[in-house]
Structures are given as C-alpha cells and as structure tokens.
Design a protein around this motif. Structure first.
Motif, short mmCIF file in Angstrom:
data_model
loop_
_atom_site.label_atom_id
_atom_site.label_comp_id
_atom_site.label_asym_id
_atom_site.label_seq_id
_atom_site.Cartn_x
_atom_site.Cartn_y
_atom_site.Cartn_z
N ARG A 87 5.59 10.75 -0.96
CA ARG A 87 5.47 9.60 -2.54
C ARG A 87 3.83 9.26 -1.67
NH1 ARG A 87 7.88 11.63 -6.78
NH2 ARG A 87 9.44 11.58 -5.99
N VAL A 88 4.07 9.39 -0.10
CA VAL A 88 2.44 8.34 0.73
C VAL A 88 1.01 9.34 0.76
CG1 VAL A 88 1.85 7.76 2.59
CG2 VAL A 88 3.52 6.44 1.80
N ASN A 89 1.76 10.76 0.60
CA ASN A 89 0.78 11.93 0.67
C ASN A 89 0.17 12.39 -0.98
OD1 ASN A 89 0.88 12.81 3.34
ND2 ASN A 89 2.09 13.84 3.66
N GLU A 90 1.39 11.69 -1.77
CA GLU A 90 1.04 12.26 -3.18
C GLU A 90 -0.20 11.26 -3.42
OE1 GLU A 90 4.19 12.81 -5.25
OE2 GLU A 90 4.72 14.56 -4.80
N VAL A 149 -5.10 7.99 -4.97
CA VAL A 149 -6.50 7.87 -3.91
C VAL A 149 -7.36 8.18 -4.14
CG1 VAL A 149 -7.32 5.80 -2.50
CG2 VAL A 149 -4.61 5.60 -3.59
N GLU A 150 -7.67 9.43 -3.37
CA GLU A 150 -8.59 9.64 -3.55
C GLU A 150 -9.56 10.44 -4.49
OE1 GLU A 150 -8.24 12.69 0.08
OE2 GLU A 150 -7.44 11.36 1.16
N GLY A 151 -8.87 10.81 -4.89
CA GLY A 151 -9.56 11.68 -6.35
C GLY A 151 -9.87 10.84 -7.37
N GLY A 152 -9.34 9.31 -7.04
CA GLY A 152 -10.01 8.02 -8.12
C GLY A 152 -9.47 8.17 -9.43
N ALA A 153 -8.28 9.60 -10.05
CA ALA A 153 -7.58 8.76 -10.27
C ALA A 153 -5.71 8.03 -10.37
CB ALA A 153 -6.56 10.72 -10.91
#
Length: 659
Positions: free
Chosen positions: A445-448, A453-457
């Motif tokens: 869940r942390v990886n997802e 967060v990195e995709g800005g979505a």
C-alpha cells in the motif's frame, strides 16, 4: 504300820491343829509380855514425872531430908502405892535419901548407868515382881542427880496369868471341837468314797453311773465318769487310727512299689532297707538281692568317686537336691541320673529315702541338640554371608533404580518443557504470521501511495483511505506483537521456574494462568475448556516451578486419560483459604474417572494404564512427592468411573525450607 486314809486324815488334822494352837499360845504370850512391858514402862515414866515434879522444889533448895518421914510413911503400906523404894543419889553417886532400899540393892545396870528398856528420860529394869526405874533429878547448884525407885508388878503378873489361863482353855476347847468336826467330816467322806468305789466297780462292768448328790465328791465322780467315757472313746479312736495307719502303710507300700521313679530306702550307713520295682527294672537288679547291701557292693556307680561325692553332699547339706551322678546301666554303658534324698524315721530308726531320675536320654538329646546348634550356627553364618552379598547387590540395584528414577524425572521435566515449547511455537505462529502479512500488505500500500503522489493524481479520498489502511495495519501488527510478547513472557517465566525452581513469593492466580497459557493450543485441540476460580491476591511463599510441574502433570494426565477419545470436557482449577496458613488447591475434571483398583495405586511409581503407549507411570508419583515433600502439604483424590476426578491439595502458604 498301815493306816486307813481316814486315820491318816485324823492324825494329820490333829498335828496341824496342835501346831496351830501352839502357835496361837506362843503368839499370845509374846503379845502379853510386850503389852505388860509397855504398860510397866508407861507407869514408870508417869511415876518418874510425878516424883520429879514433887521432889524438884525440895531438891533445888537442898531440903530433900525434910521429906524422909513423908516418903517413909507413904511406902509403909504396900496396898496404898505401887512404890517399893526411893533412893536419891547426888552427882557423885552418893545417897541423899534411902527409903525402902539402899544403893547396894539397886540393879547393877542402873548403878552403872547402862540404859535398860524404855526411854523419854527414864530407864527401867525388871527383876522378879519389881520394876526398877532411874530418872535424872535437878539438885542444888544445878547439879544433876538420879532418882531411883521401884514399882510392884504383882497385879500385872496376876492379870497376865489369868489371860493365859483363859486363852489355854479356849485353845484346848477349839482343838477338841476341831478334832470332833474333822472326825465327822472324814466319816462322811469315807462313806462317800466307799460308795464311789462301789460305783466304779459297777462302771467297770458297764453299769451306768448313779448320781447321789450335788457336792464336790459327786462332781468329781461325774468327772471321773466323763473321763472314763472319753477314755473309752479315745481308745476306740486310737484303734481306728491304728487300722487306718495299717491301711496307709499298705497303700504307701503299694505306691512305693508301683512308682515309675526308681526309689530306695537305706539306713545311715548306706545299707538298702527297701527298693521298688522301678529300680530293679532300670538297673536290672532283683529287689531281694539289694536288701542289706551297700551301693558300693553292687555294680551301680560309674566310679567310687561318684558315690563318695553324693554321700558327702548328703552329710554336709542333710539332703541331696537334684545332684547329677554317673551310673552303670544294664547294657554296660555309663549314664547319668539326678538324685534326690530326704530323711525319715522308719520303725523308730533314722533312714534315708533316695529317688533317682534317669537323664541319660535327655542328656544325649541335649548333646545332639548342641551339635545341631553348632551346625545351624555354621549354616546361619554362611546364609548371613550370602544375604550380606545379596544386600550389597540390592543396594547397588536400589542406587541404580534411584538414579534411573531421577533421570526419568528429569526426562519428564524436559518432555514437559518440550511440549511447552511446541505449544508456544504453535501459538506464536498465528500472531507473528498476522504481523508479517499486515506488514507486507502495508508495504504494498505504501508503494502504491508513493506512485499516486509522484503521478500528481492523489486525491483527498485516496489519502484518507490510505491513512485508514495504515492505521488498521499498525493496530493489527501491534496487537499481534503484544500477544506474542505476552506468550514469550509467560513461557520465559514458566521455563525459568521449571528449570531453576527458586523459592519466591508469587500470586497463585498468575502462576495458574501462565501455566494454562502454555497449554491453550492443546486444550483447544482436545476441545477442553479451562475454568479458574482463584481469588486474586492469594500469594504464596513457595516454589512456583514445583507448582508448574504439578499442574503440567495433572493437565497431561487429564488430556491422556480423562478425555482420551477426543470427548470435549471441562477442567476446573479453584483455590480457597483454609485458615491456619493453609490453602486448598482443587484440580477437577468431568472426564472418564477411575475405578477403585486404579485409584488405590494411582500414586505408585511406574504404575500406568498406558504402558507401551507413551505412559511412564511417574506423573502422579511426582505430584505426590512434590506436594507432600517439597511443598509440605497433603493430597487426596476422589474419583469414580464416569464421574470425573477431583484432586485436592492442602498447601501451606509458607512452604518449609528445603535443604
């Protein structure tokens, strides 16, 4: 000269009466003379006093000569006075007055001044029918002269003769009267004695006694008759006693001859007077040949020393009491007899009775018994040595058994500890697996979430959903790890106490809970529910490791025996204070129970109903030893088939110190 009894009595009475009369006359004369003498002295004393009083006034003044005529006239008529003469002498013995007598006519005893009878100042001497008296007289110039006078005793002599005459007549009359009375008395006695003689002759011919009066002679006669009857009865008794004595002698002779004990009678020189049949049978001697013989003249003693020894004992002690001597037996062998003796009188002569008891067989048996005892002692020593060797072997075997038992106890503890480790590992598998699954899921869940967060979505709803998932995963990991930590803590405490078993103060509820925690997987697998009824705060100063061992063994026994077929059941552990520093711990189940034959042996070592199926038979034995030994308590079991089992343990709150 032969006199009759009556004549002898008369002569004797005459002599006795004559002696009595003579004695009475002599005594009367003595008393009369004494009375006359005393009376004369009294009269002389009275005359001396009277004359002294009459003559003293003239004597003091030297005028005694003036009285010569008066005194001569007074003495002239003997009928008027008893005085016969008066002679007064001066201090030198010269006569002053001589009337009716002279100095030369005075008795020599009075002239020499020797006192006669009497006293009180006057001296008297009697000569014939005159009583001569002498008394002191005070003269002129205080000189002391003597007054001598004589008194007539004619009247006294006459009175004495009359009294003697009357006394003699009375005595003679009494003598004659006594003789007459005694004659009459002896005449009556003679008649009675003649009658008594006749009646005695009649009694001698068997005729009865005829009473003739009630006096002493008749009483004497009756006494003689009674004595005669008593004598006849006594003679009859003596005749009967003689018959009985003859019968007794006959019985004694029969008993003497028939006695089974050898008996003999000898005189004091050792010659045999009598012997019985037992003596003849025992020593093979005819009785007739022994009579008159001494024991040393026949082949009887083993040696002459034996006879001398027994004879010396009799002479020194007066009897022989069980002395043992050697004798010759009929077969030529030497035997032993015990000898007793006693003294008696036989036909008026001293004799000795001897009793013999043959001890030959008894002594031989004693010798054989002694030899047998020696043999038995040897066998006993051999058996003792064998038993001592066997005891040493048994001691070694017992030591090995005890060592094996200790090893089995240690193995039981280790097996219990291994079972505990297996249960704990199984219990830890679930919380640790849950924690591992939650942490892995949380990582995904942390990886997802990082990708979003990195995709800005990233949206707010996704952030909140992520935070909720993280919270759930954290709670799951935290709860699982806490549960694992508790299990490890319980296991650590149980393992330390069970391996170390140090004394400490602990809460009973906590110890029971820790023990049950290690058995939760097995109880759950067996379908058993555990129930606790222990009040909190019930502390003990004891050995918790030993208590863990007790609970482990009881739980294992319950799972192995009470619910052996997978039948669900209940285990109840309760505790309560008993007072006086005691706590009752009760372990109960509602399983299969035990029959009486199993219940009686439940604490025996190596007793098990699962022999060959994993049971060692030491579980309950260890429980009993721990409760009664290490913890200092008591244990009892109640059980019946189909009704479960209840183990009651009374434990002290402060266990005894263990060395």
């Amino acid at each position: 000269m032969n006199l009759s009894l009556r004549a002898k009595f008369l002569v004797l009475s005459a002599v006795v009466q004559a002696l009595v009369v003579a004695l009475l006359i002599w005594n009367s004369l003595r008393l009369m003379d004494d009375a006359v003498g005393k009376n004369a002295e009294r009269v002389a004393h009275e005359y001396a006093v009277t004359l002294n009083l009459s003559l003293s006034p003239y004597a003091i003044n030297g005028k005694l000569g003036q009285l010569s005529g008066y005194l001569a006239e007074m003495l002239a008529d003997p009928e008027d006075s008893f005085l016969r003469y008066i002679v007064i002498l001066d201090a030198q013995g010269r006569p002053i007055i001589e009337i009716g007598g002279s100095v030369a006519a005075l008795p020599p005893a009075l002239r020499a001044g020797t006192p006669g009878a009497g006293g009180r100042g006057a001296r008297t001497v009697t000569e014939g029918q005159t009583l001569h008296a002498r008394a002191p007289l005070l003269l002129q110039d205080n000189q002391v002269g003597t007054l001598n006078f004589g008194l007539s005793t004619t009247d006294l002599k006459r009175a004495s003769d009359e009294v003697m005459l009357q006394g003699g007549a009375i005595s003679l009359a009494g003598f004659v009267l006594g003789l007459g009375l005694f004659y009459l008395f002896t005449h009556g006695i003679g008649r009675r004695l003649a009658a008594l003689t006749g009646q005695s002759r009649q009694m001698a011919h068997g005729q009865p006694w005829a009473e003739q009066g009630g006096d002493e002679i008749d009483m004497f006669s009756r006494s003689l008759a009674s004595m005669s009857a008593a004598l006849r009865e006594r003679v009859a008794q003596l005749e009967q006693s003689e018959r009985r004595l003859v019968e007794s002698e006959s019985r004694f002779k029969i008993l003497f001859d028939m006695a089974p004990l050898p008996l003999s009678v000898s005189d004091h020189e050792g010659r045999v007077i009598a012997a019985n049949q037992a003596l003849a049978r025992t020593f093979d001697y005819p009785v007739d040949s022994l009579i008159g013989m001494r024991s040393d003249q026949v082949t009887f003693w083993a040696s002459a020393v034996e006879r001398d020894r027994i004879w010396n004992i009799y002479q020194s002690d007066g009897a022989v009491h069980g002395a043992i001597a050697g004798v010759c037996l009929p077969d030529g062998s030497v035997g032993s007899v015990a000898i007793w003796s006693s003294s008696l009188v036989l036909d008026g002569r001293p004799a000795i009775i001897w009793a013999l008891l043959d001890l030959s067989e008894e002594l031989n048996a004693k010798r054989e018994l002694k030899d047998l005892n020696i043999s038995l002692e040897s066998r006993v020593r051999e058996r003792s040595a064998a038993l001592e060797l066997a005891n040493r072997d048994l001691s070694v075997a017992l030591e090995n058994l005890q060592r094996t038992q200790d090893e089995l106890l240690a193995a039981e503890k280790m097996a219990s500890l291994g079972s505990l480790v297996a249960g704990i590992a199984h219990e830890l598998n679930t919380p640790i697996g849950n924690s591992l699954l939650a942490s892995t899921t949380l990582g995904d869940r942390v990886n997802e979430f990082e990708a979003l967060v990195e995709g800005g979505a990233l949206r707010r709803s996704e952030l909140r959903a992520h935070m909720e998932e993280v919270r759930l995963a954290s709670n799951l990991i935290s709860g699982s790890l806490h549960k694992a930590a508790d299990l490890i803590s319980s296991f650590k405490q149980v393992a330390v106490d069970q391996t170390n078993d140090q004394r400490r103060s602990f809460d009973l509820l906590t110890v029971v809970q820790d023990t049950l925690a290690t058995y939760t997987p097995r109880l759950r697998q067996a379908g058993c529910a555990a129930h606790l009824a222990i009040p909190p705060g019930l502390t003990l100063d004891s050995y918790p490791g030993s208590l863990y061992q007790i609970l482990n063994n009881l739980i294992n026994n319950t799972l192995a025996h009470a619910f052996e077929r997978g039948i669900a059941g209940n285990i109840t552990i309760s505790a309560a204070e008993l007072g006086q520093g005691q706590v009752e711990l009760v372990f109960a189940d509602d399983g299969a129970g035990m029959p009486d034959e199993v219940l009686r042996r439940v604490f025996d070592p190596f007793f098990t109903t699962k022999m060959g199926q994993g049971g060692t038979g030491l579980g309950m034995h260890i429980v009993y030893n721990i409760v009664t030994g290490m913890l200092g308590g008591r244990i009892a079991i109640e059980s019946a088939p189909g009704r479960g089992t209840t183990v009651r343990m009374a434990l002290p709150r402060c266990s005894p110190q263990r060395s």
